[in-house]
Motif scaffolding. Structure first.
Motif, PDB file in Angstrom:
ATOM      1  N   PHE A 110       0.828  -1.203   0.000  1.00 62.69           N
ATOM      2  CA  PHE A 110       0.000   0.000   0.000  1.00 62.69           C
ATOM      3  C   PHE A 110       0.864   1.255   0.000  1.00 62.69           C
ATOM      4  N   ALA A 111       1.931   1.246   0.791  1.00 61.08           N
ATOM      5  CA  ALA A 111       2.811   2.412   0.860  1.00 61.08           C
ATOM      6  C   ALA A 111       3.509   2.666  -0.471  1.00 61.08           C
ATOM      7  N   LEU A 112       3.874   1.587  -1.168  1.00 65.28           N
ATOM      8  CA  LEU A 112       4.521   1.744  -2.473  1.00 65.28           C
ATOM      9  C   LEU A 112       3.550   2.362  -3.484  1.00 65.28           C
ATOM     10  N   ILE A 113       2.257   2.019  -3.356  1.00 65.06           N
ATOM     11  CA  ILE A 113       1.255   2.646  -4.221  1.00 65.06           C
ATOM     12  C   ILE A 113       1.178   4.143  -3.924  1.00 65.06           C
ATOM     13  N   LEU A 114       1.144   4.495  -2.623  1.00 64.91           N
ATOM     14  CA  LEU A 114       1.105   5.914  -2.241  1.00 64.91           C
ATOM     15  C   LEU A 114       2.329   6.651  -2.769  1.00 64.91           C
ATOM     16  N   TRP A 115       3.501   6.054  -2.577  1.00 62.52           N
ATOM     17  CA  TRP A 115       4.750   6.693  -3.005  1.00 62.52           C
ATOM     18  C   TRP A 115       4.782   6.862  -4.516  1.00 62.52           C
TER      19      TRP A 115
ATOM     20  N   ASN B   5     -14.494   0.617   1.695  1.00 62.64           N
ATOM     21  CA  ASN B   5     -13.413  -0.365   1.764  1.00 62.64           C
ATOM     22  C   ASN B   5     -13.429  -1.122   3.088  1.00 62.64           C
ATOM     23  N   ALA B   6     -13.731  -0.417   4.165  1.00 66.22           N
ATOM     24  CA  ALA B   6     -13.793  -1.072   5.472  1.00 66.22           C
ATOM     25  C   ALA B   6     -14.922  -2.100   5.508  1.00 66.22           C
ATOM     26  N   CYS B   7     -16.061  -1.749   4.919  1.00 66.95           N
ATOM     27  CA  CYS B   7     -17.190  -2.691   4.886  1.00 66.95           C
ATOM     28  C   CYS B   7     -16.852  -3.926   4.068  1.00 66.95           C
ATOM     29  N   MET B   8     -16.059  -3.748   3.032  1.00 68.66           N
ATOM     30  CA  MET B   8     -15.630  -4.887   2.238  1.00 68.66           C
ATOM     31  C   MET B   8     -14.765  -5.823   3.081  1.00 68.66           C
ATOM     32  N   GLY B   9     -13.838  -5.244   3.822  1.00 66.95           N
ATOM     33  CA  GLY B   9     -12.997  -6.058   4.689  1.00 66.95           C
ATOM     34  C   GLY B   9     -13.786  -6.722   5.807  1.00 66.95           C
ATOM     35  N   ILE B  10     -14.743  -5.996   6.379  1.00 66.95           N
ATOM     36  CA  ILE B  10     -15.566  -6.558   7.459  1.00 66.95           C
ATOM     37  C   ILE B  10     -16.388  -7.739   6.949  1.00 66.95           C
TER      38      ILE B  10
ATOM     39  N   MET C  48      -4.887   1.607   6.866  1.00 66.04           N
ATOM     40  CA  MET C  48      -4.901   2.605   7.937  1.00 66.04           C
ATOM     41  C   MET C  48      -3.540   2.686   8.631  1.00 66.04           C
ATOM     42  N   LEU C  49      -2.981   1.520   8.982  1.00 65.48           N
ATOM     43  CA  LEU C  49      -1.678   1.512   9.641  1.00 65.48           C
ATOM     44  C   LEU C  49      -0.600   2.067   8.718  1.00 65.48           C
ATOM     45  N   ALA C  50      -0.674   1.687   7.434  1.00 62.62           N
ATOM     46  CA  ALA C  50       0.330   2.177   6.480  1.00 62.62           C
ATOM     47  C   ALA C  50       0.234   3.689   6.323  1.00 62.62           C
ATOM     48  N   ALA C  51      -1.003   4.216   6.274  1.00 64.37           N
ATOM     49  CA  ALA C  51      -1.174   5.658   6.122  1.00 64.37           C
ATOM     50  C   ALA C  51      -0.614   6.411   7.327  1.00 64.37           C
ATOM     51  N   VAL C  52      -0.845   5.860   8.540  1.00 61.13           N
ATOM     52  CA  VAL C  52      -0.329   6.499   9.757  1.00 61.13           C
ATOM     53  C   VAL C  52       1.195   6.489   9.774  1.00 61.13           C
ATOM     54  N   LEU C  53       1.784   5.315   9.511  1.00 63.39           N
ATOM     55  CA  LEU C  53       3.245   5.206   9.518  1.00 63.39           C
ATOM     56  C   LEU C  53       3.875   5.995   8.373  1.00 63.39           C
TER      57      LEU C  53
ATOM     58  N   LEU D 176      -8.911  -9.209   7.649  1.00 62.03           N
ATOM     59  CA  LEU D 176      -8.523  -8.311   8.736  1.00 62.03           C
ATOM     60  C   LEU D 176      -7.364  -7.427   8.285  1.00 62.03           C
ATOM     61  N   ILE D 177      -6.451  -8.019   7.529  1.00 59.81           N
ATOM     62  CA  ILE D 177      -5.324  -7.262   6.981  1.00 59.81           C
ATOM     63  C   ILE D 177      -5.823  -6.223   5.979  1.00 59.81           C
ATOM     64  N   VAL D 178      -6.822  -6.612   5.167  1.00 59.68           N
ATOM     65  CA  VAL D 178      -7.392  -5.674   4.195  1.00 59.68           C
ATOM     66  C   VAL D 178      -7.951  -4.443   4.894  1.00 59.68           C
ATOM     67  N   VAL D 179      -8.577  -4.640   6.055  1.00 61.07           N
ATOM     68  CA  VAL D 179      -9.175  -3.525   6.782  1.00 61.07           C
ATOM     69  C   VAL D 179      -8.112  -2.627   7.417  1.00 61.07           C
ATOM     70  N   PHE D 180      -7.129  -3.255   8.081  1.00 62.49           N
ATOM     71  CA  PHE D 180      -6.217  -2.470   8.923  1.00 62.49           C
ATOM     72  C   PHE D 180      -4.914  -2.043   8.234  1.00 62.49           C
TER      73      PHE D 180
END
Length: 425
Positions: free
Chosen positions: A26-31, A257-262, A152-157, A145-149
């Protein structure tokens, strides 16, 4: 430690490692998007990952069957970690470019081609037969669970320390999983070295098995078609469609996206605790039909975050049932000594349509369906009654098409006599 408890330890450690890998992706996509501003560059990243994975999957089956699965998993994970380390070095020295990331994704796809069939065969050797459905549910639970979190974790870090911080987390999670697999997990297996004159002979062994097990081959081929439909829309143009139809509202996209992961998490939990299905083949295609009917069609016709969120949830909840029943059929029908070859062929056949769906979906959205919905021809007025108008309506029509086609394909497959015979597994 019992076999099932041993698998739980492996599952937890591998899930943490997968979280790190997902955050890196995910971070590589952002970068990359920050550097290039190009959506096509993001599609190329996925393309570079899937193509080597599919091509190499054809040949790795013999290698997996004739070597220790634990060693293959350790080696594949180590090479992927080394690639992450190199990306970290390039990032910290200011020499990282999109080209390096494309190469990194190709390496990741290559290692996954070895790791995935080895892991699939290893599961069958660790886990009791009556727990295979539960294990598939556990894997679906952790994956979603990884799809959901992970985003978010990658965006924060990413905001806190940029790409290097996420890569460091990825490497630490790899180290933990590597140590667990190396020191705590024993995979009982007796390796029988077989001599093959060429790598194609191993492939032919897998295809020869499928020639006799035509029901399994039909499942692989039909799932390849369904994978193509899903990549055209849900895993490709969902984000731009939601952003276009919500005036660029990132919160709305995050909720969807969160609903998809849930949905995937709940589906995985249900699979992990349910009793083994008596009609496994039926469950595969009924679940697929529900996913396309409720997921794609409601996503196409929905006009607000409530309907989009429900559609995302409904699309993802049946997926763990599809994967679980297919895996149980494969484990029960394929002899252990050729499972690696057949799983490798399965991966190559079933996922061969994914890169084409990824590239074609973006092209159809930008150059065919969106301009078509702006043309105001006769049929457009009718389609606007179903999906609305304005930006994103062309992509909504694409969801409408994949919903109808995916549902029809699922129902047709459900009535295949070859596939119906697999209900007796």
């Amino acid at each position: 430690m019992g076999n099932f408890k041993r698998y739980i330890v492996l599952w937890v450690s591998q899930s943490i490692s997968q979280l790190g890998s997902s955050m890196t992706a995910f971070a590589l996509i952002l970068w990359t998007y920050e550097q290039t501003g190009s959506a096509l560059s993001v599609s190329i990243m996925s393309f570079c990952n899937y193509v080597p994975y599919i091509l190499i999957s054809i040949f790795v089956g013999t290698f997996v069957d004739s070597h220790r699965k634990k060693c293959i998993m350790l080696a594949a994970d180590s090479i992927a970690a080394l690639a992450s380390l190199l990306i970290l070095v390039f990032s910290m020295t200011g020499t990282l470019s999109a080209g390096y990331i494309y190469i990194f994704n190709a390496v990741a796809g290559t290692t996954t081609a070895f790791q995935q069939p080895a892991s699939s065969v290893a599961i069958a050797k660790i886990v009791p037969k009556n727990k295979l459905t539960n294990v598939s549910g556990m894997n679906s639970f952790s994956s979603n669970l990884i799809v959901v979190f992970s985003p978010m974790l990658a965006a924060v870090l990413f905001s806190a320390g940029g790409l290097p911080l996420i890569l460091l987390f990825d490497l630490l999670s790899f180290a933990a999983a590597f140590c667990v697999l190396l020191f705590l997990i024993h995979i009982p297996e007796q390796i029988i070295r077989e001599k093959f004159t060429s790598p194609f002979e191993g492939i032919m062994t897998g295809f020869h098995f499928l020639k006799n097990e035509t029901g399994i081959l039909h499942i692989m081929l039909t799932m390849a078609v369904l994978n193509f439909f899903s990549r055209l829309t849900y895993e490709n143009i969902l984000s731009p469609m939601i952003l276009s139809r919500s005036s660029g509202n990132n919160v709305v996209l995050g909720i969807v996206n969160a609903c998809m992961g849930i949905g995937g998490i709940i589906g995985g939990l249900l699979v992990s605790i349910k009793k083994e299905s008596k009609k496994k083949a039926n469950m595969i295609y009924i679940s697929a039909a529900v996913s396309f009917l409720l997921g794609d069609l409601i996503m196409a016709t929905g006009r607000n975050v409530f309907f989009w969120s429900f559609a995302a949830f409904a699309a993802s909840l049946p997926i763990p049932f599809i994967m679980a029943e297919q895996n149980v059929i494969l484990y029960k029908r394929i002899p252990e000594n050729i499972q690696g070859r057949v799983f490798a062929v399965r991966n190559a056949v079933q996922y061969s349509t994914i890169p084409f769906g990824i590239l074609l979906g973006g092209y159809l959205a930008d150059y065919i369906f969106e301009p078509f919905m702006r043309s105001k021809t006769g049929i457009v007025s009718f389609l606007e009654i179903l999906v609305g108008n304005g930006a994103g309506s062309g992509m909504a029509v694409m969801f409408l098409c994949t919903g109808v086609c995916g549902f029809a394909m699922s129902i047709l497959s459900l009535h295949s006599k070859k596939i119906q015979k697999l209900n007796d597994c």
